[in-house]
Design an enzyme around this catalytic site. Structure first.
Site, PDB file in Angstrom:
ATOM      1  N   LYS A 102       6.354  -1.989   1.941  1.00 34.18           N
ATOM      2  CA  LYS A 102       5.248  -1.432   2.685  1.00 34.18           C
ATOM      3  C   LYS A 102       3.971  -2.472   2.427  1.00 34.18           C
ATOM      4  O   LYS A 102       3.208  -2.056   1.644  1.00 34.18           O
ATOM      5  CB  LYS A 102       4.906   0.071   2.053  1.00 34.18           C
ATOM      6  CG  LYS A 102       4.069   0.650   2.677  1.00 34.18           C
ATOM      7  CD  LYS A 102       4.221   2.265   2.470  1.00 34.18           C
ATOM      8  CE  LYS A 102       3.227   3.214   3.248  1.00 34.18           C
ATOM      9  NZ  LYS A 102       3.190   3.155   4.526  1.00 34.18           N
TER      10      LYS A 102
ATOM     11  N   GLU B  21      12.150   2.449  14.103  1.00 37.38           N
ATOM     12  CA  GLU B  21      11.207   3.486  13.726  1.00 37.38           C
ATOM     13  C   GLU B  21       9.888   3.512  14.612  1.00 37.38           C
ATOM     14  O   GLU B  21       9.924   2.638  15.438  1.00 37.38           O
ATOM     15  CB  GLU B  21      10.748   3.367  12.308  1.00 37.38           C
ATOM     16  CG  GLU B  21      10.319   1.994  11.934  1.00 37.38           C
ATOM     17  CD  GLU B  21       9.879   1.679  10.243  1.00 37.38           C
ATOM     18  OE1 GLU B  21       9.957   2.827   9.808  1.00 37.38           O
ATOM     19  OE2 GLU B  21       9.954   0.654  10.161  1.00 37.38           O
TER      20      GLU B  21
ATOM     21  N   ARG C  69      -7.511 -20.763  -1.540  1.00 38.51           N
ATOM     22  CA  ARG C  69      -6.519 -20.385  -0.351  1.00 38.51           C
ATOM     23  C   ARG C  69      -5.393 -21.495  -0.537  1.00 38.51           C
ATOM     24  O   ARG C  69      -5.477 -22.536  -0.428  1.00 38.51           O
ATOM     25  CB  ARG C  69      -6.941 -20.408   1.035  1.00 38.51           C
ATOM     26  CG  ARG C  69      -6.017 -20.234   2.281  1.00 38.51           C
ATOM     27  CD  ARG C  69      -6.641 -20.118   3.492  1.00 38.51           C
ATOM     28  NE  ARG C  69      -5.633 -19.826   4.398  1.00 38.51           N
ATOM     29  CZ  ARG C  69      -4.606 -20.621   5.078  1.00 38.51           C
ATOM     30  NH1 ARG C  69      -4.767 -22.049   5.012  1.00 38.51           N
ATOM     31  NH2 ARG C  69      -3.802 -20.294   5.956  1.00 38.51           N
TER      32      ARG C  69
ATOM     33  N   ARG D  28       8.259   4.126  -4.757  1.00 38.75           N
ATOM     34  CA  ARG D  28       8.232   3.193  -3.570  1.00 38.75           C
ATOM     35  C   ARG D  28       7.234   2.141  -3.917  1.00 38.75           C
ATOM     36  O   ARG D  28       7.552   0.699  -3.573  1.00 38.75           O
ATOM     37  CB  ARG D  28       8.010   3.803  -2.366  1.00 38.75           C
ATOM     38  CG  ARG D  28       8.346   2.745  -1.191  1.00 38.75           C
ATOM     39  CD  ARG D  28       8.112   3.541   0.100  1.00 38.75           C
ATOM     40  NE  ARG D  28       7.079   3.907   0.576  1.00 38.75           N
ATOM     41  CZ  ARG D  28       6.681   4.967   1.598  1.00 38.75           C
ATOM     42  NH1 ARG D  28       7.577   5.093   2.304  1.00 38.75           N
ATOM     43  NH2 ARG D  28       5.477   5.275   1.800  1.00 38.75           N
TER      44      ARG D  28
ATOM     45  N   TYR E 276       0.833  -1.293  -0.019  1.00 36.04           N
ATOM     46  CA  TYR E 276       0.338  -0.137   0.065  1.00 36.04           C
ATOM     47  C   TYR E 276       0.901   1.351   0.020  1.00 36.04           C
ATOM     48  O   TYR E 276       2.050   1.381   0.127  1.00 36.04           O
ATOM     49  CB  TYR E 276      -1.160   0.136   1.133  1.00 36.04           C
ATOM     50  CG  TYR E 276      -0.195   0.157   2.662  1.00 36.04           C
ATOM     51  CD1 TYR E 276       0.530  -0.663   3.096  1.00 36.04           C
ATOM     52  CD2 TYR E 276      -0.553   1.468   3.128  1.00 36.04           C
ATOM     53  CE1 TYR E 276       1.037  -0.391   4.419  1.00 36.04           C
ATOM     54  CE2 TYR E 276       0.130   1.885   4.438  1.00 36.04           C
ATOM     55  CZ  TYR E 276       0.890   0.889   5.086  1.00 36.04           C
ATOM     56  OH  TYR E 276       1.541   1.250   6.371  1.00 36.04           O
TER      57      TYR E 276
HETATM   58  N1  PDD Z   1       2.963   5.071   7.369  1.00 31.98           N
HETATM   59  N2  PDD Z   1       7.601   3.814   8.750  1.00 31.98           N
HETATM   60  C1  PDD Z   1       6.496   3.232   8.884  1.00 31.98           C
HETATM   61  C2  PDD Z   1       6.641   1.709   9.482  1.00 31.98           C
HETATM   62  C3  PDD Z   1       5.395   3.539   8.145  1.00 31.98           C
HETATM   63  O1  PDD Z   1       4.219   2.918   8.202  1.00 31.98           O
HETATM   64  C4  PDD Z   1       5.229   4.661   7.600  1.00 31.98           C
HETATM   65  C5  PDD Z   1       4.329   5.372   6.505  1.00 31.98           C
HETATM   66  C6  PDD Z   1       6.649   5.592   7.521  1.00 31.98           C
HETATM   67  C7  PDD Z   1       6.710   6.846   6.807  1.00 31.98           C
HETATM   68  O2  PDD Z   1       6.740   6.869   5.595  1.00 31.98           O
HETATM   69  P1  PDD Z   1       6.279   7.927   4.675  1.00 31.98           P
HETATM   70  O3  PDD Z   1       7.034   8.985   4.994  1.00 31.98           O
HETATM   71  O4  PDD Z   1       6.510   7.598   3.164  1.00 31.98           O
HETATM   72  O5  PDD Z   1       4.734   8.197   4.812  1.00 31.98           O
HETATM   73  C8  PDD Z   1       7.594   5.205   8.463  1.00 31.98           C
HETATM   74  C9  PDD Z   1       1.683   5.430   6.394  1.00 31.98           C
HETATM   75  C10 PDD Z   1       1.692   7.078   6.793  1.00 31.98           C
HETATM   76  C11 PDD Z   1       0.595   4.777   7.114  1.00 31.98           C
HETATM   77  O6  PDD Z   1       0.862   3.545   7.139  1.00 31.98           O
HETATM   78  O7  PDD Z   1      -0.455   5.272   7.266  1.00 31.98           O
END
Ligand code: PDD
Length: 284
Positions: free
Chosen positions: A147, A179, A99, A51, A32
């Site tokens: 992601k 993070e 599945r 990304r 996503y």
């Molecule tokens: N999350 N680290 C993680 C684990 C994240 O899920 C996100 C973003 C970031 C920051 O990435 P970016 O600057 O590209 O948004 C770092 C989004 C906002 C979410 O899951 O809603």
């Protein structure tokens, strides 16, 4: 009621459907992106799509859409929903199949879903008062750079943080911060050096991170990309997080201990304003 986009069709949110055999639902086999919208315009759109393609490559998924198509869908949703400020969520799943752990025989195309979320991002209370965070072990899988929608651990920890009266959680591995639950993590030292963990499989390569580091360097701020310890965090002058949904968000309390003066710091505030100016300038 919102208009959403599902596999080629715009429709009211209560009519949108996906298969119960969708691998995103059964296996979290989906990726996503979340893109911020300010003044009806998308922030850092190209970087988010770059990304997305990287995440898909890493999972042997193919993207059956050109960047122009994805941009057109994002823009159409912003328009149809009169979205001035908020987020566009995009999810691509490997699709539906009976599945089976093995997906090598799958032939269908990935599924796609997009929807908007109206939210006040600029006048955020958290940015004004600063976030309280707690720390937790980072027990996620070893590819946090992809992601995926496999967000259960972060979601559990964030909920635990909220129940403990905090706003968010920062994750730690081997005594060092990786993070935040959904954001990248930073400290500012007494010498005004900005420290954030280097890119690796341990963290998401944040789009806001990359934009903010560029802006920091433009403002002659010193940036060091390395992991920092829990002790360094607790004795930092400032701390903050970055994400598409929070921009630059100060942290003022860690596990009940005030960071710096316990109020949003000057470096965080300068960076937030500088990032917003730059991203509004390049928004599309
Ligand atoms: N999350 N680290 C993680 C684990 C994240 O899920 C996100 C973003 C970031 C920051 O990435 P970016 O600057 O590209 O948004 C770092 C989004 C906002 C979410 O899951 O809603």
């Amino acid at each position: 009621m919102r208009t959403v986009y599902v596999n080629g069709v715009y429709l009211p949110e209560n009519q949108a459907q996906i298969s119960i055999f969708d691998r995103g639902f059964l296996f979290a086999d989906a990726v996503y992106e979340v893109t911020a919208v300010l003044g009806g315009k998308l922030l850092d759109f190209e970087a988010h799509m770059a990304r997305l393609k990287r995440s898909m490559r890493e999972l042997d998924m193919t993207l059956p859409y050109a960047d122009e198509d994805l941009l057109a869908i994002h823009k159409a949703l912003v328009e149809k929903n009169d979205l001035e400020e908020g987020l566009v969520y995009l999810q691509l799943t490997r699709g539906a199949a009976d599945r089976d752990f093995d997906f090598s025989e799958m032939t269908g195309e990935p599924g796609i879903v997009l929807f908007t979320q109206a939210k006040p991002l600029i006048a955020s209370t958290l940015a004004q008062r600063g976030q309280k965070i707690i720390l937790a072990d980072d027990l996620r899988w070893g590819r946090s750079d992809i992601k995926t929608v496999q967000l259960l651990y972060s979601s559990l920890m964030k909920t635990r943080a909220k129940k403990a009266g905090a706003d968010d959680v920062w994750l730690c591995r081997d005594g060092k911060i990786t993070e935040g639950s959904s954001n990248n993590a930073y400290i500012v030292t007494e010498n005004n050096e900005i420290i954030t963990r280097e890119l690796s499989n341990d963290i998401l390569h944040g789009i806001t991170r990359s934009a903010v580091l560029k802006v920091a360097k433009l403002h002659q701020m010193k940036v060091i990309e390395r992991a920092f310890t829990i002790e360094e965090l607790k004795s930092a002058k400032e701390a903050f997080s970055t994400s598409a949904s929070g921009f630059v968000n100060p942290v003022v309390d860690v596990d009940g201990l005030a960071i710096g003066d316990g109020v949003p710091g000057a470096v965080s505030s300068t960076l937030r304003e500088a990032y917003l100016t730059e991203s509004r300038r390049t928004a599309i």
